[in-house]
Scaffold this motif. Structure first.
Motif, PDB file in Angstrom:
ATOM      1  N   PRO A  84       0.829  -1.217   0.000  1.00  0.00           N
ATOM      2  CA  PRO A  84       0.000   0.000   0.000  1.00  0.00           C
ATOM      3  C   PRO A  84       0.860   1.263   0.000  1.00  0.00           C
ATOM      4  CG  PRO A  84      -0.747  -1.579   1.656  1.00  0.00           C
ATOM      5  CD  PRO A  84       0.575  -2.080   1.153  1.00  0.00           C
ATOM      6  N   SER A  85       0.240   2.371  -0.331  1.00  0.00           N
ATOM      7  CA  SER A  85       0.979   3.638  -0.395  1.00  0.00           C
ATOM      8  C   SER A  85       1.730   3.867   0.901  1.00  0.00           C
ATOM      9  CB  SER A  85       0.015   4.802  -0.673  1.00  0.00           C
ATOM     10  OG  SER A  85      -1.021   4.837   0.277  1.00  0.00           O
ATOM     11  N   CYS A 122      -1.087  -6.722   3.684  1.00  0.00           N
ATOM     12  CA  CYS A 122      -1.375  -7.463   2.457  1.00  0.00           C
ATOM     13  C   CYS A 122      -2.583  -6.833   1.782  1.00  0.00           C
ATOM     14  CB  CYS A 122      -1.639  -8.936   2.766  1.00  0.00           C
ATOM     15  SG  CYS A 122      -2.107  -9.905   1.316  1.00  0.00           S
ATOM     16  N   LYS A 123      -2.350  -6.069   0.736  1.00  0.00           N
ATOM     17  CA  LYS A 123      -3.420  -5.302   0.103  1.00  0.00           C
ATOM     18  C   LYS A 123      -4.467  -6.206  -0.544  1.00  0.00           C
ATOM     19  CE  LYS A 123      -3.989  -1.297  -2.965  1.00  0.00           C
ATOM     20  NZ  LYS A 123      -4.608  -0.448  -1.933  1.00  0.00           N
ATOM     21  N   GLY A 157      13.883 -18.977   1.746  1.00  0.00           N
ATOM     22  CA  GLY A 157      14.685 -18.778   0.556  1.00  0.00           C
ATOM     23  C   GLY A 157      13.930 -18.293  -0.656  1.00  0.00           C
ATOM     24  N   VAL A 158      12.601 -18.264  -0.608  1.00  0.00           N
ATOM     25  CA  VAL A 158      11.808 -17.748  -1.721  1.00  0.00           C
ATOM     26  C   VAL A 158      11.756 -16.221  -1.616  1.00  0.00           C
ATOM     27  CG1 VAL A 158       9.507 -17.624  -2.751  1.00  0.00           C
ATOM     28  CG2 VAL A 158      10.413 -19.827  -1.973  1.00  0.00           C
ATOM     29  N   TRP A 159      12.131 -15.545  -2.690  1.00  0.00           N
ATOM     30  CA  TRP A 159      12.127 -14.080  -2.693  1.00  0.00           C
ATOM     31  C   TRP A 159      10.769 -13.542  -3.145  1.00  0.00           C
ATOM     32  CZ3 TRP A 159      15.798 -10.588  -1.132  1.00  0.00           C
ATOM     33  CH2 TRP A 159      17.074 -11.093  -0.834  1.00  0.00           C
ATOM     34  N   GLU A 160      10.352 -12.474  -2.508  1.00  0.00           N
ATOM     35  CA  GLU A 160       9.216 -11.684  -2.977  1.00  0.00           C
ATOM     36  C   GLU A 160       9.739 -10.323  -3.414  1.00  0.00           C
ATOM     37  OE1 GLU A 160       5.684 -10.561  -4.305  1.00  0.00           O
ATOM     38  OE2 GLU A 160       6.069 -12.572  -3.495  1.00  0.00           O
ATOM     39  N   VAL A 161       9.433  -9.958  -4.654  1.00  0.00           N
ATOM     40  CA  VAL A 161       9.793  -8.639  -5.182  1.00  0.00           C
ATOM     41  C   VAL A 161       8.494  -7.862  -5.275  1.00  0.00           C
ATOM     42  CG1 VAL A 161      10.968  -7.375  -7.013  1.00  0.00           C
ATOM     43  CG2 VAL A 161      11.682  -9.718  -6.474  1.00  0.00           C
ATOM     44  N   PRO A 162       8.141  -7.104  -4.249  1.00  0.00           N
ATOM     45  CA  PRO A 162       6.814  -6.500  -4.181  1.00  0.00           C
ATOM     46  C   PRO A 162       6.667  -5.315  -5.125  1.00  0.00           C
ATOM     47  CG  PRO A 162       8.138  -5.738  -2.351  1.00  0.00           C
ATOM     48  CD  PRO A 162       8.982  -6.742  -3.089  1.00  0.00           C
ATOM     49  N   LEU A 163       5.428  -4.979  -5.407  1.00  0.00           N
ATOM     50  CA  LEU A 163       5.127  -3.800  -6.202  1.00  0.00           C
ATOM     51  C   LEU A 163       4.760  -2.677  -5.243  1.00  0.00           C
ATOM     52  CD1 LEU A 163       4.062  -6.464  -7.931  1.00  0.00           C
ATOM     53  CD2 LEU A 163       3.424  -4.672  -9.556  1.00  0.00           C
ATOM     54  N   ASN A 164       5.696  -1.751  -5.015  1.00  0.00           N
ATOM     55  CA  ASN A 164       5.374  -0.563  -4.231  1.00  0.00           C
ATOM     56  C   ASN A 164       4.390   0.300  -5.027  1.00  0.00           C
ATOM     57  OD1 ASN A 164       7.175  -0.403  -1.700  1.00  0.00           O
ATOM     58  ND2 ASN A 164       8.635  -1.000  -3.291  1.00  0.00           N
ATOM     59  N   THR A 165       3.413   0.843  -4.343  1.00  0.00           N
ATOM     60  CA  THR A 165       2.384   1.626  -5.013  1.00  0.00           C
ATOM     61  C   THR A 165       2.944   2.956  -5.498  1.00  0.00           C
ATOM     62  OG1 THR A 165       0.737   0.622  -3.554  1.00  0.00           O
ATOM     63  CG2 THR A 165       0.075   2.576  -4.752  1.00  0.00           C
ATOM     64  N   HIS A 166       2.551   3.339  -6.711  1.00  0.00           N
ATOM     65  CA  HIS A 166       2.976   4.614  -7.293  1.00  0.00           C
ATOM     66  C   HIS A 166       1.989   5.725  -6.921  1.00  0.00           C
ATOM     67  CE1 HIS A 166       6.058   2.789  -9.868  1.00  0.00           C
ATOM     68  NE2 HIS A 166       5.196   1.809 -10.077  1.00  0.00           N
ATOM     69  N   TYR A 167       2.526   6.865  -6.541  1.00  0.00           N
ATOM     70  CA  TYR A 167       1.694   8.044  -6.281  1.00  0.00           C
ATOM     71  C   TYR A 167       2.611   9.243  -6.081  1.00  0.00           C
ATOM     72  CZ  TYR A 167       2.992   7.701  -1.330  1.00  0.00           C
ATOM     73  OH  TYR A 167       3.695   7.652  -0.160  1.00  0.00           O
TER      74      TYR A 167
END
Length: 496
Positions: free
Chosen positions: A273-274, A292-293, A304-314
């Motif tokens: 989230p923002s 968790c949006k 060992g599993v990577w998460e590459v999250p999507l940061n919110t754009h604003y």
């Protein structure tokens, strides 16, 4: 898990070439062993002896199936899932499905136990790896593109990635493509891969509601998509490191079990989230460090599993809205210079603070509007002039994270060097085969068109038939896990 075990797991993920999963192992069990319910018709039913197996009844005959290693049959949802989430049967059909949320089994970040290169976490996800100073590290920009690649968008993508823009080491900028199957041109995908761009998977069908489906459906969509890329774009399984859930709806623990079982290095489906300070990629050894949006994030650990999250754009004024995909922001009434200014303001939140990777996620929609495309080119040209900005693929960003380098060390950073081939994908043919293929979905029969350097398949590739053989349900994926499934359960496993 000690450091040796983490290293073994990490090396396994990097090097593994995974084929697939055997969904069904038919058995010559007789009706004396199990009788299909006469009033229930066809379907899946719990084995009365063990949760590790279930029966598939077809026209009154029971076929014995074994759940994949580590999974158990849920007699309410009718698919294999984790032991602590499975409701073992047989359960009377009048029992209503449980609606409570799964238990949160992941713990909060423990810095004393989590060390690079095998694990990374921080209290709120905003800390720089190795406690490096922001001014000493590169600002990574991740260009990601979702969906099919075809004549509607290929030239637009190539204008970004054709070599006109370069990183500080002189290497051309590259992007990551999360491919969905329908309407994709596999000759063009092969060319993108050969040029050094990263190919990852979305799904075959882009179906709605996949987040609520079982393990078999996720395997069919994700591993099937990886197989289609192997068959028709010559992209090897070992080079497909990442996945993204359709519509950014992660599949709870089920999707991440597929990531773990089939040797993917990372997922990139979770939206942050923002937030004034962006979040860095992290491993799923611990609880995710933000809200968790979607409401469908994993609740257990996947070491060992990577998460590459999507940061919110604003931007600060929230003009244009708040969006994980840039084409979801409402910038259509702006000219190219205003688009540039909007992107610069959004980018500055990263560049002027913790330099978390700036992911610019796109659908093809962005490139259908001239002002947006022009604004993007202006931004890339502007950012390319900054001495510490690098446009890298998602895997290249994770290679930096597992072995962080200061700016002064990047000229010799092999993972970002283009003097050695970054892919094993062969150069594509000059003229691909244009295939007109029959396609049946439900009661609808249609023609789908596909272009590839390989021979045209018999039918349009789809779920259960990634090679396009024309034999529905032909795919049997060979399951490979860290601990191979035993031939027979022990006495304790067979007794509920």
């Amino acid at each position: 898990m000690n450091k040796f075990q983490r290293k073994t797991l990490f090396d396994h993920r990097i090097a593994i070439v995974v084929l697939a999963l055997v969904f069904t192992t038919t058995s010559a069990q007789s009706k004396e062993d199990f009788e299909c319910p006469t009033d229930a018709g066809n379907g899946n039913f719990a084995d009365p002896v063990t949760c590790r197996r279930f029966y598939q009844c077809v026209d009154g005959y029971p076929y014995l199936n074994r759940c994949p290693s580590g999974l158990y049959f849920d007699d309410i949802q009718k698919f294999c899932t984790f032991k602590d989430e499975a409701r073992c049967g047989p359960i009377a059909t009048t029992v209503s499905p449980a609606t409570e949320a799964p238990l949160d089994l992941a713990l909060k970040c423990d810095l004393s136990e989590c060390e690079l290169p095998y694990c990374y976490c921080s209290k709120d996800g905003t800390f720089i790896p190795k406690d490096l100073a922001a001014e000493d590290i590169p600002q990574m920009i991740l260009l990601t593109f979702d969906g099919a690649v075809n004549h509607n968008n290929y030239d637009h993508y190539m204008r970004v990635l054709d070599g006109r823009y370069a990183n500080p080491n002189g290497c051309p900028i590259r992007g990551t493509f999360f491919i969905s199957h329908e309407y994709s041109n596999y000759q063009q995908i092969q060319n993108l891969s050969h040029a050094g761009n990263e190919i990852a998977v979305e799904t075959i069908s882009l179906q709605q509601g996949l987040q609520d489906k079982g393990y078999e459906e996720w395997v069919g969509e994700m591993i099937g998509m990886r197989e289609i890329l192997r068959y028709f774009s010559n992209v090897s399984n070992s080079e497909v490191n990442g996945m993204r859930a359709p519509f950014l709806k992660p599949g709870r623990n089920t999707q991440y079990k597929v990531v773990e079982d089939f040797g993917f290095i990372y997922d990139s489906s979770i939206v942050v989230p923002s937030n004034k300070i962006p979040v860095w990629p992290y491993t799923l050894d611990y609880k995710i460090p933000h809200e968790c949006k979607s409401g469908t994030c994993p609740s257990r650990q996947f070491p060992g599993v990577w998460e590459v999250p999507l940061n919110t754009h604003y931007v600060e004024s929230f003009e244009g809205g708040v969006c994980p995909y840039l084409d979801q922001c409402v910038l259509h009434n702006h000219d190219a210079d205003e688009v540039l200014e909007w992107l610069q303001e959004d980018f500055s939140r990263y560049y002027e603070q913790n330099k978390a990777p700036y992911m610019m996620a796109f659908h093809t929609n962005w490139f259908q509007i001239k002002e947006l495309e022009q604004g993007l080119h202006k931004f890339i040209e502007w950012a390319s002039q900054l001495p510490d900005v690098w446009f890298v693929t998602t895997t290249q960003a994770l290679q930096w994270m597992t072995d962080p380098k200061r700016n002064k060390e990047l000229a010799a950073f092999e993972a970002w060097d283009c003097r050695k081939p970054q892919t094993n994908t062969q150069r594509p043919c000059n003229l691909g085969n244009k295939c007109a293929l029959s396609f049946k979905l439900g009661n609808i029969t249609d023609t789908r068109y596909m272009e590839t350097c390989q021979d045209c398949p018999n039918k349009y590739p789809w779920l259960g038939d990634s090679e396009g053989s024309g034999i529905p349900g032909r795919d049997n994926y060979i399951y490979q896990s860290k601990e191979p499934a035993p031939n027979e359960e022990s006495e304790s496993e067979t007794t509920k």
